[in-house]
Design a protein around this motif. Structure first.
Motif, mmCIF file in Angstrom:
data_model
loop_
_atom_site.group_PDB
_atom_site.id
_atom_site.type_symbol
_atom_site.label_atom_id
_atom_site.label_comp_id
_atom_site.label_asym_id
_atom_site.label_seq_id
_atom_site.Cartn_x
_atom_site.Cartn_y
_atom_site.Cartn_z
ATOM 1 N N UNK A 1 79.471 102.944 34.260
ATOM 2 C CA UNK A 1 80.375 103.252 32.871
ATOM 3 C C UNK A 1 81.237 103.255 32.922
ATOM 4 N N UNK A 2 82.218 102.086 33.677
ATOM 5 C CA UNK A 2 83.843 102.411 33.525
ATOM 6 C C UNK A 2 83.987 100.945 33.942
ATOM 7 N N UNK A 3 85.832 100.022 32.695
ATOM 8 C CA UNK A 3 85.766 99.159 33.578
ATOM 9 C C UNK A 3 86.246 98.478 34.649
ATOM 10 N N UNK A 4 86.060 97.469 35.438
ATOM 11 C CA UNK A 4 86.582 96.389 36.331
ATOM 12 C C UNK A 4 87.585 96.092 35.864
ATOM 13 N N UNK A 5 88.607 96.889 36.401
ATOM 14 C CA UNK A 5 90.525 96.869 36.353
ATOM 15 C C UNK A 5 90.126 95.148 36.624
ATOM 16 N N UNK A 6 91.432 94.402 35.951
ATOM 17 C CA UNK A 6 92.145 93.327 35.146
ATOM 18 C C UNK A 6 92.726 92.976 36.553
ATOM 19 N N UNK A 7 92.944 91.400 37.199
ATOM 20 C CA UNK A 7 94.305 91.774 38.743
ATOM 21 C C UNK A 7 93.417 92.068 39.272
ATOM 22 N N UNK A 8 93.763 91.891 40.767
ATOM 23 C CA UNK A 8 93.298 91.454 42.202
ATOM 24 C C UNK A 8 93.193 93.144 42.666
ATOM 25 N N UNK A 9 93.181 93.180 44.220
ATOM 26 C CA UNK A 9 92.882 94.640 44.415
ATOM 27 C C UNK A 9 91.770 94.528 45.914
ATOM 28 N N UNK A 10 90.820 93.801 45.281
ATOM 29 C CA UNK A 10 89.703 93.180 45.353
ATOM 30 C C UNK A 10 89.069 92.384 45.773
ATOM 31 N N UNK A 11 87.906 92.357 46.976
ATOM 32 C CA UNK A 11 87.475 90.959 47.111
ATOM 33 C C UNK A 11 85.837 91.523 47.060
ATOM 34 N N UNK A 12 85.211 89.863 46.998
ATOM 35 C CA UNK A 12 83.402 89.985 46.561
ATOM 36 C C UNK A 12 83.572 89.281 47.775
ATOM 37 N N UNK A 13 82.627 90.172 48.791
ATOM 38 C CA UNK A 13 81.997 89.196 50.301
ATOM 39 C C UNK A 13 80.401 88.629 49.531
ATOM 40 N N UNK A 14 79.837 87.276 49.817
ATOM 41 C CA UNK A 14 78.426 87.078 48.980
ATOM 42 C C UNK A 14 77.681 86.023 50.478
ATOM 43 N N UNK A 15 77.097 86.074 50.366
ATOM 44 C CA UNK A 15 76.578 85.015 51.647
ATOM 45 C C UNK A 15 75.921 83.933 50.610
ATOM 46 N N UNK A 16 75.555 82.793 51.326
ATOM 47 C CA UNK A 16 75.356 81.417 50.483
ATOM 48 C C UNK A 16 74.812 80.640 51.800
ATOM 49 N N UNK A 17 73.377 80.583 51.977
ATOM 50 C CA UNK A 17 72.328 79.375 52.555
ATOM 51 C C UNK A 17 72.898 78.465 52.204
ATOM 52 N N UNK A 18 73.305 78.126 50.861
ATOM 53 C CA UNK A 18 73.586 76.551 50.557
ATOM 54 C C UNK A 18 74.791 76.595 50.990
ATOM 55 N N UNK A 19 76.281 75.693 51.022
ATOM 56 C CA UNK A 19 77.793 75.526 50.577
ATOM 57 C C UNK A 19 77.280 75.354 50.128
ATOM 58 N N UNK A 20 78.554 76.970 49.257
ATOM 59 C CA UNK A 20 79.409 76.576 47.834
ATOM 60 C C UNK A 20 80.685 75.437 47.825
ATOM 61 N N UNK A 21 80.401 74.046 47.303
ATOM 62 C CA UNK A 21 81.714 73.968 46.958
ATOM 63 C C UNK A 21 82.688 73.345 46.617
ATOM 64 N N UNK A 22 82.612 73.873 44.966
ATOM 65 C CA UNK A 22 83.393 74.358 43.791
ATOM 66 C C UNK A 22 82.934 75.824 43.118
ATOM 67 N N UNK A 23 83.420 76.781 43.018
ATOM 68 C CA UNK A 23 83.291 77.344 42.364
ATOM 69 C C UNK A 23 84.186 77.200 40.642
ATOM 70 N N UNK A 24 83.644 76.709 39.491
ATOM 71 C CA UNK A 24 84.889 76.370 38.564
ATOM 72 C C UNK A 24 85.177 77.111 37.791
#
Length: 877
Positions: free
Chosen positions: A72-95
């Protein structure tokens, strides 16, 4: 300038000025939802620069990483946080300019908002173009439990991604379900399943298989009467009290009373016919006045009683008078349970031991360590479990390993270990059921959990002013700066360094402590599994080329920057300079020899290894132990038939562990909703395991295609080989729960037991010079195979599935098969006796009676007690 862009700049300016509070990790965890979409699994054809991005064999996919704000609340612009995720495939590029991405280690990635990220309003979705190596073909390729990290706050799992049961992969469109390298088989749905089951012949009634047991006996002579059995009274000589108690527990589990029909007999040794006078051989006599079991040894007595219990339905009943004479096909009838990737509770392992004993399997290979976890308490080395058995968000890895395989930042899944007492209890439990426990601690590769744990020990003791103690079991050369990438994407910390003295001390300590546990359990350690597999840098493999290369079918990497494992280790270079090694390429085999000396010094007769752990050895005589066993995991279509014959000819005890037939972490059928890895097979069902002909490996090429449905030819070019046996494997990278483990293992374990114990009549003898190929040769009697299968399937459905259910085993429920045509609805199940339910709305379910004509859209399999259902299938799709 748009309002949204202006708002983002205002928010960013406020953040930069320090007037904006830090994002709330908990709120972000409640709000964000992450999914993956595949646009094309043929990335290069769709314009992706797969080769330039360094994809193996230039194979990559184009897709999208989708973030949605469900809060119900906006995710603010800018930084200050990180998302950690798992991928069994190598992520070659996040474009995208909105997020920066970096790989931490293994399958763990960090994506961090950049200054251009404009925030995410409630209900808004952000799609980030993604290029991954290889392809995504199964729901289980996308792992759960990504999590948010804000400095100074507890990490927060994305609650909308926290379930192990949900899918976070959007449905694959078009032909994206197909292997991009080629796929000849159809997608398995209700109609295709019906067609497949129909080709296997007519199903049988319970009465038609009343005298059949799993695994089948060698020979059987039926009498003219029947014996009613509601309870058993065991009066057996030659078995220990613990072994008798194990049989009584099995009988009670099947609903039999503790009194009733007398079962007498005992060990008679060589008085049995010559062909069954081997360990585990027995004669079972059922007559008017009771039951008698004559075993070659105590194992034979035990298995004779298990055959009687196998003939009985749940709760007991009539059993035909008969004489059955039986003996095992192989001495090694095994199953490997990987408890390292995702830990499995002792109760689950006990249930596994119970079922292995019931179906006459006798080797439990426990994979107790790997990169992702160490699972056995070792006295004197508490860090192995304090650090190596836990995963949490500690990037220094002082307290734990970093999260892997969807484990979450606070060990939500995957963590745990056996205490010394747990392990002794399990070994003792197995011993009472004639099952040898074979511990495996994988090295020198796949050793990251041990390496990291011993580095934590090193730092702790060094800080306490104990440098000598700190270095005692250190497994790294601190001078080694080798640049490597392992099979599961770890750096040099995945490899225990064979050139440092701490490694030999560590192995000696480990073997000594585990041997002590086995002695305390009453099962002296007979086999030590060294592991030994995949000690390599994958970027030096044949699917890669230097950045200067021009092959569009290979990935480009800077070859000059890649090293072999230990390539820059000063300790290893010193050994080479002294003439102790020719090159670092010799280290894996050299270390296996060193390990065998340590194992032999403990009085252990056999050291085992995956075949690449002893690759290059002239013969088994290269090793110090009396026997050296090879666990062979090549696929048939990649040359397993020739490879296993080669190892057997060199004197190795050879155990077949072929992935295309014997890996139970692979999907049951070709459907993206199936779970499991699938690099060797996308459709290993119980029928395929049952059809395996281990003594004549080329024969299998006439019965089953390769992983893409392509026929292949195999010739019997070498002299026939004698194998020690076969074993199934359950690797657990994507089996996060104990229930998922059981769903993947059962009922395939019963088909494994059938082939490990009993040689079927349709298995052709190995003859030098024969060639087999599906659709080309017609040497195998497939009608006989299908008749045998229908007997097996009927016993499974009418007798054994209810027993599994009563034992609390979460076996895989048969999926519905059906066709709706001009003559009405026709349905089928994989085995008789299986139950189906139907629904008109997908919510309210009704039991289906065979032959009933309904026009329901939704179908599922259901357990006998109605408490568990399979996934829902749709008729007509």
């Amino acid at each position: 300038m748009g309002v949204k862009r202006l708002l983002g700049m205002v928010v960013l300016a406020a953040w930069s000025a320090g007037s904006w509070a830090a994002p709330d990790a908990g709120q972000l965890g409640q709000s964000l939802f992450m999914r993956v979409a595949v646009d094309s699994n043929k990335g290069a054809a769709a314009g992706a620069p797969c080769s330039d991005l360094g994809a193996d064999w230039a194979s990559c996919l184009k897709g999208r990483l989708i973030l949605e704000n469900k809060g119900g609340q906006a995710v603010p612009a800018g930084g200050g946080w990180s998302l950690y995720l798992h991928s069994i495939r190598r992520i070659l590029k996040l474009d995208t300019p909105d997020f920066a991405i970096r790989r931490i280690t293994g399958d763990l990635y960090q994506i961090t908002p950049t200054a251009s990220f404009q925030g995410l309003a409630p209900g808004q979705t952000l799609e980030l173009p993604l290029i991954d190596e290889y392809w995504i073909l199964q729901e289980s390729d996308v792992l759960p439990r990504p999590y948010v990290v804000v400095d100074g706050q507890a990490p927060a799992v994305l609650q909308h991604n926290s379930s192990d049961d949900a899918s976070y992969l959007l449905p694959l469109t078009g032909d994206n379900w197909k292997n991009p390298a080629g796929e000849l088989r159809p997608l398995m749905n209700m109609a295709q399943r019906y067609h497949s089951f129909s080709q296997r012949g007519a199903q049988l009634s319970a009465a038609q298989v009343a005298n059949r047991v799993i695994p089948a006996v060698r020979r059987q002579q039926l009498g003219g009467g029947e014996l009613l059995v509601r309870g058993l009274s065991l009066n057996l000589s030659g078995v220990s009290p613990a072994q008798r108690e194990a049989l009584e527990q099995r009988a009670a589990q099947l609903g039999l009373r503790g009194d009733g029909i007398g079962v007498s007999g005992g060990v008679v040794g060589a008085r049995l016919p010559a062909d069954i006078a081997v360990s585990g051989g027995y004669r079972l006599l059922i007559g008017q006045h009771g039951v008698k079991v004559e075993g070659f040894d105590a194992a034979g007595v035990f298995y004779g009683v298990q055959t009687l219990l196998g003939l009985l339905p749940q709760g007991g009943g009539q059993v035909r008078w008969m004489t059955a004479e039986d003996a095992p096909r192989y001495a090694h009838r095994g199953f490997m349970a990987d408890v390292a990737r995702n830990f499995k509770q002792p109760s689950t392992v006990r249930r596994l031991i119970d079922q292995m004993a019931a179906y006459k399997l006798n080797k439990l290979h426990l994979h107790l360590s790997d990169d992702e976890g160490w699972r056995l308490q070792i006295p004197g080395l508490p860090e192995l479990t304090d650090v190596g058995a836990r995963r949490c968000h500690d990037l220094t890895e002082t307290q734990c390993l970093v999260p892997q395989l969807g484990s979450g930042p606070a060990n939500q899944s995957g963590g745990g270990y056996f205490t010394r007492a747990d392990y002794i209890s399990l070994v003792s439990y197995a011993q009472a059921r004639f099952i040898e426990v074979i511990p495996e601690f994988d090295m020198p590769a796949h050793a990251r959990a041990a390496v990291v744990a011993m580095e934590a020990r090193y730092r702790k003791l060094l800080a306490q002013g104990q440098p000598q103690a700190a270095a005692e079991y250190r497994l790294l050369d601190p001078q080694d700066q080798s640049n490597t990438l392992s099979v599961q994407f770890y750096d040099r910390h995945t490899y225990l360094n064979p050139c440092v003295p701490g490694s030999q001390r560590f192995v000696a300590k480990l073997v000594s402590e585990v041997a002590s546990m086995h002695r305390d359990a009453g099962q002296p350690l007979a086999t030590w599994h060294f592991g030994g597999d995949e000690a390599k840098n994958i970027l030096l493999g044949p699917g890669f080329q230097d950045v200067s290369g021009g092959d569009p079918g290979k990935g480009k990497v800077r070859m000059a920057e890649q090293d072999q494992p230990w390539g820059r280790s000063s300790a290893c270079q010193a050994m080479i300079a002294k003439g102790q090694l020719k090159s670092v390429a010799d280290l894996p085999l050299n270390f296996a020899r060193e390990a065998s000396r340590i194992v032999a010094n403990q009085g252990i007769a056999t050291m085992a290894a995956w075949q690449d752990g002893v690759s290059g050895a002239a013969s088994s005589a290269d090793f110090a132990t009396r026997n050296t066993m090879v666990t062979e995991w090549d696929t048939l279509y990649w040359g397993a038939a020739q490879a296993v014959n080669g190892y057997a000819a060199k004197g190795f005890k050879t155990v077949l562990a072929l992935p295309d037939y014997l890996y139970f972490d692979f999907p049951y059928e070709l459907n993206p909703r199936e779970h499991g890895y699938y690099w060797a097979s996308r459709d290993t069902d119980s029928y395929k395991v049952f059809s395996f002909a281990p003594d004549n490996l080329p024969q299998n090429a006439e019965v089953m295609p390769d992983r893409q449905g392509q026929p292949f030819a195999v010739s019997s070019s070498a002299a026939p080989a004698q194998y020690a046996g076969i074993q199934g494997q359950a690797w657990t990278e994507v089996m996060r729960t104990d229930q998922e483990f059981e769903t993947m293992v059962y009922p395939r374990l019963l088909a494994l037991a059938e082939r490990a114990w009993h040689k079927a009549g349709w298995e052709r003898p190995y003859t030098v010079g024969e060639t087999y190929q599906l659709g080309v040769t017609h040497l195998v009697d497939k009608d006989a195979l299908n008749r045998d299968w229908q007997q097996f399937a009927a016993v499974l459905g009418w007798r054994e599935a209810p027993k599994l259910e009563r034992a609390g085993i979460a076996y895989r429920l048969p999926l519905p098969a059906g066709l709706s045509g001009p003559n009405g609805l026709a349905t089928a199940t994989e085995w008789p006796g299986a139950r189906l339910e139907y629904s008109y709305d997908g919510r309210s379910w009704q039991f289906y009676s065979p032959g009933q004509q309904v026009q329901a859209r939704y179908w599922r399999g259901v357990s006998q007690d109605g408490r568990r259902g399979s996934r829902v299938e749709t008729l007509g799709n």
